[in-house]
Scaffold this active site. Sequence first.
Site, PDB file in Angstrom:
ATOM      1  N   CYS A   1     -28.538 -28.330-105.446  1.00  0.00           N
ATOM      2  CA  CYS A   1     -27.335 -28.685-106.546  1.00  0.00           C
ATOM      3  C   CYS A   1     -26.570 -30.019-106.267  1.00  0.00           C
ATOM      4  O   CYS A   1     -25.618 -29.909-105.108  1.00  0.00           O
ATOM      5  CB  CYS A   1     -26.798 -28.371-107.459  1.00  0.00           C
ATOM      6  SG  CYS A   1     -27.731 -27.108-108.450  1.00  0.00           S
TER       7      CYS A   1
ATOM      8  N   ARG B   1     -29.383 -33.225-102.140  1.00  0.00           N
ATOM      9  CA  ARG B   1     -29.039 -31.736-102.710  1.00  0.00           C
ATOM     10  C   ARG B   1     -29.620 -30.594-104.042  1.00  0.00           C
ATOM     11  O   ARG B   1     -29.393 -30.112-103.743  1.00  0.00           O
ATOM     12  CB  ARG B   1     -27.781 -31.614-103.536  1.00  0.00           C
ATOM     13  CG  ARG B   1     -26.654 -32.051-101.440  1.00  0.00           C
ATOM     14  CD  ARG B   1     -24.768 -31.983-102.225  1.00  0.00           C
ATOM     15  NE  ARG B   1     -24.827 -30.727-102.141  1.00  0.00           N
ATOM     16  CZ  ARG B   1     -24.316 -29.651-101.833  1.00  0.00           C
ATOM     17  NH1 ARG B   1     -24.192 -30.229-100.462  1.00  0.00           N
ATOM     18  NH2 ARG B   1     -24.344 -28.248-101.577  1.00  0.00           N
TER      19      ARG B   1
ATOM     20  N   TRP C   1     -30.742 -27.904-108.475  1.00  0.00           N
ATOM     21  CA  TRP C   1     -31.721 -27.465-107.597  1.00  0.00           C
ATOM     22  C   TRP C   1     -31.523 -26.164-108.466  1.00  0.00           C
ATOM     23  O   TRP C   1     -30.563 -25.611-108.305  1.00  0.00           O
ATOM     24  CB  TRP C   1     -31.714 -27.428-106.132  1.00  0.00           C
ATOM     25  CG  TRP C   1     -32.474 -27.161-105.137  1.00  0.00           C
ATOM     26  CD1 TRP C   1     -33.771 -27.631-104.364  1.00  0.00           C
ATOM     27  CD2 TRP C   1     -32.751 -25.624-105.178  1.00  0.00           C
ATOM     28  NE1 TRP C   1     -34.299 -26.794-104.082  1.00  0.00           N
ATOM     29  CE2 TRP C   1     -34.048 -24.848-103.858  1.00  0.00           C
ATOM     30  CE3 TRP C   1     -32.282 -23.896-105.003  1.00  0.00           C
ATOM     31  CZ2 TRP C   1     -34.169 -24.296-103.314  1.00  0.00           C
ATOM     32  CZ3 TRP C   1     -32.174 -23.541-104.625  1.00  0.00           C
ATOM     33  CH2 TRP C   1     -33.782 -22.972-103.821  1.00  0.00           C
TER      34      TRP C   1
ATOM     35  N   ASN D   1     -22.218 -26.688-109.137  1.00  0.00           N
ATOM     36  CA  ASN D   1     -23.248 -25.426-108.188  1.00  0.00           C
ATOM     37  C   ASN D   1     -23.162 -24.351-107.022  1.00  0.00           C
ATOM     38  O   ASN D   1     -21.849 -24.055-106.918  1.00  0.00           O
ATOM     39  CB  ASN D   1     -23.334 -26.438-106.239  1.00  0.00           C
ATOM     40  CG  ASN D   1     -23.880 -26.456-105.498  1.00  0.00           C
ATOM     41  OD1 ASN D   1     -24.871 -25.644-105.454  1.00  0.00           O
ATOM     42  ND2 ASN D   1     -23.218 -26.856-104.206  1.00  0.00           N
ATOM     43  N   GLY D   2     -24.030 -23.140-107.135  1.00  0.00           N
ATOM     44  CA  GLY D   2     -23.988 -22.595-106.681  1.00  0.00           C
ATOM     45  C   GLY D   2     -25.203 -21.250-107.675  1.00  0.00           C
ATOM     46  O   GLY D   2     -25.323 -21.797-108.404  1.00  0.00           O
TER      47      GLY D   2
ATOM     48  N   GLU E   1     -40.454 -26.368 -84.424  1.00  0.00           N
ATOM     49  CA  GLU E   1     -39.655 -27.019 -85.284  1.00  0.00           C
ATOM     50  C   GLU E   1     -41.029 -28.422 -85.745  1.00  0.00           C
ATOM     51  O   GLU E   1     -40.926 -28.925 -86.801  1.00  0.00           O
ATOM     52  CB  GLU E   1     -38.668 -28.060 -84.424  1.00  0.00           C
ATOM     53  CG  GLU E   1     -38.255 -29.288 -85.007  1.00  0.00           C
ATOM     54  CD  GLU E   1     -37.169 -28.489 -86.171  1.00  0.00           C
ATOM     55  OE1 GLU E   1     -37.265 -27.852 -86.591  1.00  0.00           O
ATOM     56  OE2 GLU E   1     -37.227 -29.734 -86.903  1.00  0.00           O
TER      57      GLU E   1
ATOM     58  N   LYS F   1     -41.732 -29.271 -90.050  1.00  0.00           N
ATOM     59  CA  LYS F   1     -41.188 -30.611 -90.426  1.00  0.00           C
ATOM     60  C   LYS F   1     -43.049 -31.096 -91.487  1.00  0.00           C
ATOM     61  O   LYS F   1     -42.692 -31.741 -92.235  1.00  0.00           O
ATOM     62  CB  LYS F   1     -40.849 -31.432 -89.635  1.00  0.00           C
ATOM     63  CG  LYS F   1     -39.951 -31.507 -88.502  1.00  0.00           C
ATOM     64  CD  LYS F   1     -38.566 -32.165 -89.094  1.00  0.00           C
ATOM     65  CE  LYS F   1     -37.982 -31.198 -90.076  1.00  0.00           C
ATOM     66  NZ  LYS F   1     -37.459 -30.034 -89.253  1.00  0.00           N
TER      67      LYS F   1
ATOM     68  N   GLU G   1     -42.939 -29.224 -94.256  1.00  0.00           N
ATOM     69  CA  GLU G   1     -41.198 -28.823 -95.253  1.00  0.00           C
ATOM     70  C   GLU G   1     -42.087 -30.410 -96.205  1.00  0.00           C
ATOM     71  O   GLU G   1     -42.469 -30.760 -97.334  1.00  0.00           O
ATOM     72  CB  GLU G   1     -40.507 -29.674 -94.287  1.00  0.00           C
ATOM     73  CG  GLU G   1     -39.568 -27.977 -94.422  1.00  0.00           C
ATOM     74  CD  GLU G   1     -38.253 -28.460 -93.752  1.00  0.00           C
ATOM     75  OE1 GLU G   1     -37.225 -28.282 -94.391  1.00  0.00           O
ATOM     76  OE2 GLU G   1     -38.545 -29.613 -92.460  1.00  0.00           O
TER      77      GLU G   1
ATOM     78  N   HIS H   1     -54.615 -13.676 -79.452  1.00  0.00           N
ATOM     79  CA  HIS H   1     -54.175 -12.153 -80.238  1.00  0.00           C
ATOM     80  C   HIS H   1     -54.655 -12.196 -81.676  1.00  0.00           C
ATOM     81  O   HIS H   1     -53.765 -11.093 -82.240  1.00  0.00           O
ATOM     82  CB  HIS H   1     -53.019 -11.679 -79.553  1.00  0.00           C
ATOM     83  CG  HIS H   1     -53.113 -10.811 -78.187  1.00  0.00           C
ATOM     84  ND1 HIS H   1     -53.569 -10.449 -77.625  1.00  0.00           N
ATOM     85  CD2 HIS H   1     -52.439 -12.280 -77.204  1.00  0.00           C
ATOM     86  CE1 HIS H   1     -53.957 -10.517 -76.264  1.00  0.00           C
ATOM     87  NE2 HIS H   1     -52.978 -11.291 -76.284  1.00  0.00           N
TER      88      HIS H   1
ATOM     89  N   LYS I   1     -30.931 -29.099 -99.515  1.00  0.00           N
ATOM     90  CA  LYS I   1     -30.730 -29.816 -98.016  1.00  0.00           C
ATOM     91  C   LYS I   1     -29.491 -28.578 -97.960  1.00  0.00           C
ATOM     92  O   LYS I   1     -29.424 -28.016 -96.446  1.00  0.00           O
ATOM     93  CB  LYS I   1     -29.255 -30.997 -97.600  1.00  0.00           C
ATOM     94  CG  LYS I   1     -29.092 -31.470 -96.416  1.00  0.00           C
ATOM     95  CD  LYS I   1     -30.124 -32.346 -95.916  1.00  0.00           C
ATOM     96  CE  LYS I   1     -29.551 -32.479 -94.368  1.00  0.00           C
ATOM     97  NZ  LYS I   1     -30.635 -32.609 -93.041  1.00  0.00           N
TER      98      LYS I   1
HETATM   99  C1  F6R Z   1     -35.616 -28.211 -92.115  1.00  0.00           C
HETATM  100  C2  F6R Z   1     -34.076 -27.981 -92.992  1.00  0.00           C
HETATM  101  C3  F6R Z   1     -33.429 -26.838 -92.983  1.00  0.00           C
HETATM  102  C4  F6R Z   1     -32.203 -26.282 -92.228  1.00  0.00           C
HETATM  103  C5  F6R Z   1     -31.925 -25.288 -92.969  1.00  0.00           C
HETATM  104  C6  F6R Z   1     -29.646 -24.973 -92.287  1.00  0.00           C
HETATM  105  O1  F6R Z   1     -35.508 -29.417 -91.940  1.00  0.00           O
HETATM  106  O2  F6R Z   1     -33.259 -28.900 -92.649  1.00  0.00           O
HETATM  107  O3  F6R Z   1     -34.265 -25.745 -92.181  1.00  0.00           O
HETATM  108  O4  F6R Z   1     -32.418 -26.345 -90.833  1.00  0.00           O
HETATM  109  O5  F6R Z   1     -31.621 -24.331 -93.858  1.00  0.00           O
HETATM  110  O6  F6R Z   1     -29.665 -26.154 -92.764  1.00  0.00           O
HETATM  111  P1  F6R Z   1     -27.919 -25.635 -91.593  1.00  0.00           P
HETATM  112  O7  F6R Z   1     -28.280 -26.494 -90.308  1.00  0.00           O
HETATM  113  O8  F6R Z   1     -27.306 -26.991 -92.441  1.00  0.00           O
HETATM  114  O9  F6R Z   1     -27.574 -24.389 -91.637  1.00  0.00           O
END
Ligand code: F6R
Length: 622
Positions: A2, A33, A80, A106-107, A496, A500, A503, A519, A617
Amino acid sequence: MCGIIGIVLRERGLLLKPLGTAIKECLKNLEYRGYDSVGFAILSNDGLVIRKSKGKIDDVTSKLSFDESDGVCGIGHTRWATHGKPSDVNAHPHIDCSGRIAVVHNGVIENYLEVREVLVGRGHEFKSETDTEVVAHLIEEYKKLGLKPYEAFKKAVSLLRGSYALSVLDLDEPSKIFFARNTSPLVIGIGEGVKFISSDIPAFLDYSRDVIVVQDYEVGYISRDVVVIEKLMDRNYEFDTNPPGTELVDHSSRVRHIDWTPEMARKGGYPHFMLKEIHEQPQAVTNTLISVPEELEETTKLVSKADRVLVVGSGTSYHASLIGGLLLNDIAGIKAHAVISSEMKWFINSVDEGDVVIAVSQSGETIDTLLALREAKRRGALTIALTNIIDSALARESHLTIYTRAGPEIGVAATKTFAAQVVTLTYMAIKLAERLRTAPEGRVSDLKSWLRELPNIMSAAISISESKVRALSGVTTIWRSIYYLGRGLGLPTSMEGALKLKEVAYIHAEAYPAGESKHGPIALVDDGFPVAFTILGGEVDLILSNVEEMRARGAWTLAVMPKGLERISRYFNYIFELHHLPYELTPAVYIIPYQLMAYYAAVARGYDPDKPRNLAKTVTVV
Ligand code: F6R
């Protein structure tokens, strides 16, 4: 998780646009967000105007008529969903029974059921399934009991348990926006004749770069003339009307000038932020490499004395932590382990004064990482935050902070902040090797000079990879599942890359240590099953046997590998050939084709890579 915004103007029209339009624009900058629903409330001549709807801002702009709503004081929200499905009625703002109080949040209010029950018992009628709505009714209830609006707000906040960034309009105290924070981020922006309260700085960068970060258990209000912040001293959760104890906060020394520009928070000609931010990586690394050496001076002195270093993070930041952990072992000979933030609980018993805990987080607000840091600190460990956000919760609560200088990252999927984190941790390992003399001098200076070249090498990798990735996007549309295999630093790079793709393109992608793939994972491989190999240089012959195993089962193989390995090219159906550079510095470069592959796969499949479904995010819930 949010995004919230509140705007107070000295006079109507000061931003040269209706307030509703300004709120919409700020919310657009916060949409990363959450984008399940959107809504706003404005105090106008006709009272409180509230409009809200399920859906993304662009899809509901005309329905909500943002541009036709004006006033001097308003709040907005992009959601969100946590409690209650995405719907018009669950969209924020939420109001009390009288319709005079509007709340955005937010929360997660943990005790909302308990509070709701009490309020229902006192005759309040609830419309939504959200936890947020209790806040509006709670303020209303305290007002009924005789408290003035701001006092009622403070009292209501003192009763809440959980995480919250709140912004509240009350018709009975117009031209003020009340706010409160615990755990969820909240910043105040101070501009010429205008004040903001928001979840994040990019929301108001067009109007203000002077910010105050609101801290946990602070409450207050912004009005046309003042910013008032108080610390909530007692949180006894009693349902009475005794005003909660507060202490006025002198915030003058907390105003920070941010060097981000409004352009940084715009797409600048790119179709999506994700693509823009992939392209900004060389700059993010350049800026970070300028500032980090000085910040690391003190830090490395302390880290060099540690018995053990734990590098903690979530998601992409965890992958950067894995790279940091491997390099601290490999280059600096330091006992280091990476730990997923939400798993730290199971490591914490052994944490003590001899340990250093480095908490890695783009946002500096991820609750799992914050809780891990707090617990490590409580047990006597030296804590270091590595974050991109000035004065974020991690930065405030850790003993030391190192800032990456990636600029604002708006795309939900982390890209340039990953590069900046990786480069910072690499630099830290090199500095430690220098200090501890655990690596030959020649190697240290060689790595340092390659590090200076890194931004150029990254730029080249972006151009080399982009056309190749575009050509591949037709193929990716048929993928249902893919493995990413690597060894050593190639494993976190693969992890990573897989994250990506999952996601933003919603393709099942699993990273595995290449040597471990036989394995179990190999059981899934049959004709055409895609397998991507991350080959960084030193592990070619070892990994080749894993490539052969996969090909023998009919796998379609892709490699990200250094130029000059013609002898192995026949093993792959598709190859990204990148600059040859020291193994230790490869992750920030070799991730680039994977980032672009995820981006173009998402676009080819018709998805918006900036707003992947179900993701936010900044994750401020456990
Ligand atoms: C991946 C992504 C999330 C963040 C994770 C941690 O693309 O954006 O997996 O990496 O939520 O977020 P931070 O770095 O803000 O602690």
